[in-house]
Design a protein around this motif. Structure first.
Motif, PDB file in Angstrom:
ATOM      1  N   PHE A 175     -12.310   4.043  -6.524  1.00  0.00           N
ATOM      2  CA  PHE A 175     -11.550   2.841  -6.188  1.00  0.00           C
ATOM      3  C   PHE A 175     -10.380   3.224  -5.285  1.00  0.00           C
ATOM      4  N   PHE A 176     -10.187   2.459  -4.219  1.00  0.00           N
ATOM      5  CA  PHE A 176      -8.976   2.536  -3.417  1.00  0.00           C
ATOM      6  C   PHE A 176      -8.326   1.155  -3.500  1.00  0.00           C
ATOM      7  N   ALA A 189     -10.524   6.244 -16.660  1.00  0.00           N
ATOM      8  CA  ALA A 189     -11.867   6.515 -16.140  1.00  0.00           C
ATOM      9  C   ALA A 189     -12.098   7.969 -15.752  1.00  0.00           C
ATOM     10  N   ALA A 190     -11.102   8.823 -15.951  1.00  0.00           N
ATOM     11  CA  ALA A 190     -11.222  10.213 -15.496  1.00  0.00           C
ATOM     12  C   ALA A 190     -12.435  10.918 -16.096  1.00  0.00           C
ATOM     13  N   SER A 191     -12.661  10.774 -17.407  1.00  0.00           N
ATOM     14  CA  SER A 191     -13.775  11.462 -18.056  1.00  0.00           C
ATOM     15  C   SER A 191     -15.118  10.815 -17.743  1.00  0.00           C
ATOM     16  N   ALA A 251      -9.520   6.830  -9.056  1.00  0.00           N
ATOM     17  CA  ALA A 251      -8.758   5.655  -8.621  1.00  0.00           C
ATOM     18  C   ALA A 251      -7.555   6.124  -7.822  1.00  0.00           C
ATOM     19  N   THR A 252      -7.366   5.530  -6.656  1.00  0.00           N
ATOM     20  CA  THR A 252      -6.258   5.882  -5.774  1.00  0.00           C
ATOM     21  C   THR A 252      -5.485   4.622  -5.412  1.00  0.00           C
ATOM     22  N   VAL A 253      -4.166   4.683  -5.557  1.00  0.00           N
ATOM     23  CA  VAL A 253      -3.336   3.579  -5.094  1.00  0.00           C
ATOM     24  C   VAL A 253      -2.855   3.934  -3.693  1.00  0.00           C
ATOM     25  N   SER A 294     -11.719  16.124  -4.568  1.00  0.00           N
ATOM     26  CA  SER A 294     -10.557  15.781  -5.387  1.00  0.00           C
ATOM     27  C   SER A 294      -9.687  14.800  -4.602  1.00  0.00           C
ATOM     28  N   ARG A 295      -9.534  13.592  -5.137  1.00  0.00           N
ATOM     29  CA  ARG A 295      -8.805  12.553  -4.419  1.00  0.00           C
ATOM     30  C   ARG A 295      -7.429  12.342  -5.043  1.00  0.00           C
ATOM     31  N   PRO A 296      -6.437  11.949  -4.238  1.00  0.00           N
ATOM     32  CA  PRO A 296      -5.089  11.742  -4.772  1.00  0.00           C
ATOM     33  C   PRO A 296      -5.002  10.452  -5.582  1.00  0.00           C
TER      34      PRO A 296
END
Length: 279
Positions: free
Chosen positions: A132-133, A169-171, A176-178, A241-243
């Motif tokens: 998700f962005f 939702a990590a596991s 998710a990125t804001v 790996s997303r911020p």
């Protein structure tokens, strides 16, 4: 690309959303996108193939969003990346704006995205992947813009629920990125994307001055390039790996540093008051 990823972009009729859709299609992705005018969206995108699914949907209608997500999965084979971009700016001080004006801004900017997340998550959970962005704004991190209070609040809400989603939702393999854009050269500041208070109060000098500044100096001189913003989102989506927090634009970066410095100053200055409340 080894696999043809499917992107779902809301609010794609103009601005960053439309730019992103066009770039994604050009790079060979499958794209589902929402707009208030499907015919105009298809024409603006300039793409007639089966990899593009333009949709007209009221994102504040929970049942309609559920049906839309099912349609995307059925026609495009799934969803891999969601960009919750739909929203509009609402100007007006907290006293000026009516309850109706404030709630409408929250309905679109906050609850519309929550409806999308609610109905995409089962699909992401099943396949144990997805991203998700959620598009906030630098005004969702630094709120000291007079006359932007309700809009700021909606964008702070986007940041808050995105942070929670990233932990929830990590596991499950879902990221998710804001996203906090600064000023980009889109039509966001023009009529239609930015609404003003129905009953303005002249006494609010700071708010009126900022409105004049936007109209006379900022419109047309925004430092951000929407093509580069779209490219940045595509680049980050491809990362392993997303911020959690992604600031777009040197102006957004500078304002974020300013906010951090202000908070650090208050933490240090009033540390004794903060600690005085412990047992």
């Amino acid at each position: 690309m080894e696999t043809q990823k499917v992107w779902f972009v809301t609010g794609a009729s103009k601005g960053l959303g439309l730019t992103l859709v066009k770039d994604l299609l050009r790079e060979g992705y499958k794209v589902a996108a929402t707009s208030r005018d499907v015919a105009a969206l298809r024409a603006e995108a300039g793409y007639q193939g089966s990899d593009f699914l333009p949709l007209q949907v009221d994102l504040t209608d929970n049942a309609a969003v559920q049906a839309t997500v099912a349609e995307i999965i059925g026609k495009l084979g799934g969803i891999d990346v969601v960009v919750n971009n739909a929203g509009y700016g609402q100007l007006g001080t907290l006293e000026e704006l009516t309850d109706e004006e404030a709630r409408k801004n929250f309905d679109v900017n906050v609850f519309g995205s929550l409806n999308v997340i609610r109905h995409v998550m089962p699909h992401f959970r099943d396949k144990k992947s997805g991203a998700f962005f959620n598009i906030s704004s630098i005004a969702g991190y630094l709120g000291t813009f007079p006359g932007w209070g309700i809009y700021n609040a909606t964008k702070f809400a986007v940041a808050g629920f995105t942070e929670a989603l990233s932990a929830e939702a990590a596991s499950l393999g879902v990221a998710a990125t804001v996203v906090y854009p600064g000023y980009f050269k889109t039509n966001f500041l023009l009529q239609g994307s930015l609404r003003t208070a129905a009953s303005p109060i002249a006494a609010y000098k700071e708010a009126r001055d900022l409105e004049v500044l936007h109209n006379d100096q900022i419109i047309g001189n925004q430092p951000g390039d929407p093509e580069k913003a779209a490219a940045a989102l595509i680049r980050v989506a491809a990362m392993e790996s997303r911020p959690l927090h992604l600031f777009l634009g040197s102006d957004a970066l500078a304002m974020a540093h300013s906010k951090i410095e202000a908070v650090q100053h208050d933490l240090a200055t009033f540390e004794d008051v903060s600690k005085s409340t412990d047992f």
